[in-house]
Enzyme design. Structure first.
Site, PDB file in Angstrom:
ATOM      1  N   ARG A  12       0.845  -1.183   0.000  1.00 55.94           N
ATOM      2  CA  ARG A  12       0.000   0.000   0.000  1.00 55.94           C
ATOM      3  C   ARG A  12       0.885   1.240   0.000  1.00 55.94           C
ATOM      4  O   ARG A  12       1.830   1.332   0.779  1.00 55.94           O
ATOM      5  CB  ARG A  12      -0.900  -0.004   1.230  1.00 55.94           C
ATOM      6  CG  ARG A  12      -2.203   0.751   1.056  1.00 55.94           C
ATOM      7  CD  ARG A  12      -3.196   0.314   2.124  1.00 55.94           C
ATOM      8  NE  ARG A  12      -2.643   0.522   3.448  1.00 55.94           N
ATOM      9  CZ  ARG A  12      -2.880   1.600   4.191  1.00 55.94           C
ATOM     10  NH1 ARG A  12      -3.689   2.559   3.760  1.00 55.94           N
ATOM     11  NH2 ARG A  12      -2.331   1.725   5.387  1.00 55.94           N
ATOM     12  N   SER A  20       6.413  -5.129   7.997  1.00 52.76           N
ATOM     13  CA  SER A  20       5.988  -6.056   9.049  1.00 52.76           C
ATOM     14  C   SER A  20       6.669  -7.418   8.953  1.00 52.76           C
ATOM     15  O   SER A  20       6.022  -8.450   8.816  1.00 52.76           O
ATOM     16  CB  SER A  20       4.469  -6.186   9.044  1.00 52.76           C
ATOM     17  OG  SER A  20       3.888  -4.914   9.146  1.00 52.76           O
ATOM     18  N   ASP A  47       4.479  -2.090  12.879  1.00 53.31           N
ATOM     19  CA  ASP A  47       3.072  -1.651  12.883  1.00 53.31           C
ATOM     20  C   ASP A  47       2.565  -1.189  14.260  1.00 53.31           C
ATOM     21  O   ASP A  47       1.725  -0.297  14.347  1.00 53.31           O
ATOM     22  CB  ASP A  47       2.137  -2.724  12.293  1.00 53.31           C
ATOM     23  CG  ASP A  47       2.297  -4.078  12.965  1.00 53.31           C
ATOM     24  OD1 ASP A  47       3.170  -4.224  13.846  1.00 53.31           O
ATOM     25  OD2 ASP A  47       1.541  -4.985  12.612  1.00 53.31           O
TER      26      ASP A  47
END
Ligand code: ADP
Length: 509
Positions: free
Chosen positions: A79, A150, A203
């Site tokens: 993203r 992540s 995150d």
């Protein structure tokens, strides 16, 4: 509908195994605090908590302005976001997702990084990004980027982190042992994309930062989703694993999913042990396996099969689906617990449609719901325990939550803490939870809440999860826990949080 004696007896036995008393929660909290302490000291023999310094030294207070790029790579989607911070706690975000193909997940790292660089380029051109940028942070026209990555890395700076190993199906050669930021920066340069990678974040840290922009009293970020983890603001002088700390405070990534992996204090049941043995990573992340979305359904499935095998459920008959490893999703528990009707017909529908169990009585459905409640409640109470431990560390041990000019105010006479109301009389933790350091007590005498930013489907969608957490928090922090701690949903930690990390890295807030 009436339960048989055997059913009542079996459920009572299960309830005993799954119920966590206040005393047990207290005991776990002490152990959690001890493990935080030894993790910070670098004593990994006596701690399962990694307590990783993140090099994020500072938090936003919501007045920051500027446009930053964020990149989120955590699985099959990449993203790219543009976050425009407007000051006054407001922000705008535009994002686009790109699919990371199976081929790219195994291709050489330079190919994956080229793909990322080109995706960023495409995003910048197609979204007319330049027209949306309010302010170039550095005055130049290079865009600063924060990267939520992540996968397990060890960081040596806010903009440097070495990949330890791939997880989640990735296996790109050329990456393990190398600096992810550098690899991305080289690809950006190769592809003539005018973007500078300013920060690499986990995150959990992103969640803390994103929440902090909207709620300045945020000191803890937590994830209750596929997995669970937490990050919090620590006084840098307490992080013994850092050689030359410069900043006063730093966000520490606790990696709390691994708490007590040797099960010295966690009250694991045979159902938990079965799940652990059959998992891809036996013997680690035992705490996470009692709490998070990836596992709760499987624990429930194991219990239901146990009851079926004792002919106490569904007349002793299972289904192919229910016999399938991991086939009982945590989402089903949410749906089952949501059914408050007298006859529990909606549960019958879930059993039929999702699990292929066509013959079930009302007693069966009551038992299924009771099992979900036990597993769900235990998860929420363990989540409360970890949260309470971090709150206590911040307030009682170091007092630094209030020590840096942030508007946390605690008055001497406030009975916010269990310690003040006698709940912790037998407290065994050595860190002086009974006494608050002066910095935790404000002259103003007002109590202001500590905000906890939380992300994850389990917290957001599991019925009563938040209320159950508050029950645990009240037992651990005293009757005014609700005034002391606010549990809020943090939005877009991986996007907004990464952008804020880029801001902190380039500007210092
Ligand atoms: P992630 O943690 O991977 O970023 P999520 O926060 O959405 O993503 O968490 C996904 C996990 O949440 C999955 O393990 C899934 O089983 C669980 N989950 C999804 N929907 C629900 C629900 N309605 N109730 C409880 N758990 C859910």
């Amino acid at each position: 509908a009436k339960w048989s004696d055997k059913q009542t007896e079996a459920l009572a036995k299960l309830a005993k195994e799954f119920t966590l008393s206040t005393a047990q929660l207290e005991h776990l909290t002490s152990a959690f605090l001890d493990q935080m302490q030894s993790g910070l000291a670098g004593d990994h023999k006596s701690s399962d908590l990694a307590m990783i310094p993140t090099f994020v030294a500072g938090r936003p207070d919501g007045h920051e302005r500027g446009s930053y790029l964020a990149l989120d790579l955590g699985g099959t989607n990449l993203r790219v976001c543009l976050i425009t911070l407007k000051g006054n706690h407001e922000l705008e975000s535009h994002s686009r997702a790109f699919k990371v193909s199976d081929h790219l997940q195994e291709a050489h790292i330079s190919e994956l990084m080229d793909f990322i660089a080109i995706s960023i380029k495409e995003f910048i051109t197609s979204e007319h990004i330049s027209s949306k940028i309010v302010e170039h942070p550095s005055g130049s026209d290079t865009l600063e980027l924060g990267f939520t990555f992540s996968f397990p890395v060890t960081q040596t700076a806010i903009d440097a982190g070495m990949l330890l190993r791939w997880t989640k199906g990735f296996s790109c050669p050329g990456a393990v042992g190398n600096d992810i930021v550098q690899l991305l920066q080289e690809a950006l340069n190769r592809n003539e994309v005018n973007v500078h990678v300013a920060a690499l974040v986990n995150d959990t840290v992103g969640t803390l930062l994103a929440h902090s922009y909207k709620h300045p009293n945020t000191f803890i970020g937590a994830i209750f989703g596929t997995g669970t983890n937490g990050a919090y603001v620590e006084a840098t002088r307490s992080i013994k694993t850092m050689s030359h700390p410069t900043a006063k405070e730093m966000i520490v990534n606790i990696e709390w999913g691994n708490f007590d992996k040797d099960k010295r204090v966690l009250p694991v049941t045979p159902f938990d042990n079965k799940l652990d043995r059959e998992s891809i990573n036996p013997g680690v992340h035992v705490f996470e396996k009692m709490i998070s979305g990836m596992y709760l359904g499987e624990i429930t499935r194991n219990i239901l099969l146990h009851l079926i095998d004792h002919r106490l459920l569904f007349d002793g008959t299972s289904s192919q689906k229910l016999n399938t490893h991991w086939a009982f999703e945590t989402k089903f528990m949410s749906q089952i617990e949501s059914d408050t009707s007298a006859t529990l017909i909606p549960i019958a529908q879930i059993l039929e449609q999702e699990l292929g169990i066509y013959l079930n009585t009302q007693v069966d459905r009551e038992i299924v719901k009771a099992v979900c409640q036990m597993v769900g409640k235990r998860a929420a109470r363990l989540s409360a325990m970890a949260t309470a431990a971090v709150v206590r560390r911040g307030l009682s041990v170091e007092g630094h939550f209030a020590g840096h000019g942030y508007p946390l105010k605690l008055s001497e006479g406030d009975h916010v803490f269990g310690a003040r109301t006698g709940v912790h009389k037998n407290e065994t933790a050595t860190e002086g939870v009974h006494e608050r350091t002066d910095s935790a007590v404000d002259h103003g005498g007002n109590l202001q809440q500590i905000n906890v930013g939380i992300d994850g489907s389990v917290f957001e969608h599991y019925p009563h999860f938040k209320e159950r957490m508050f029950e645990g928090l009240t037992e651990l922090l005293g009757p005014r826990a609700k005034e002391l701690v606010a549990l809020g949903i943090a939005t877009d930690g991986s996007g907004v949080g990464a952008a804020l990390a880029a801001l902190i890295a380039t500007k210092h807030c």
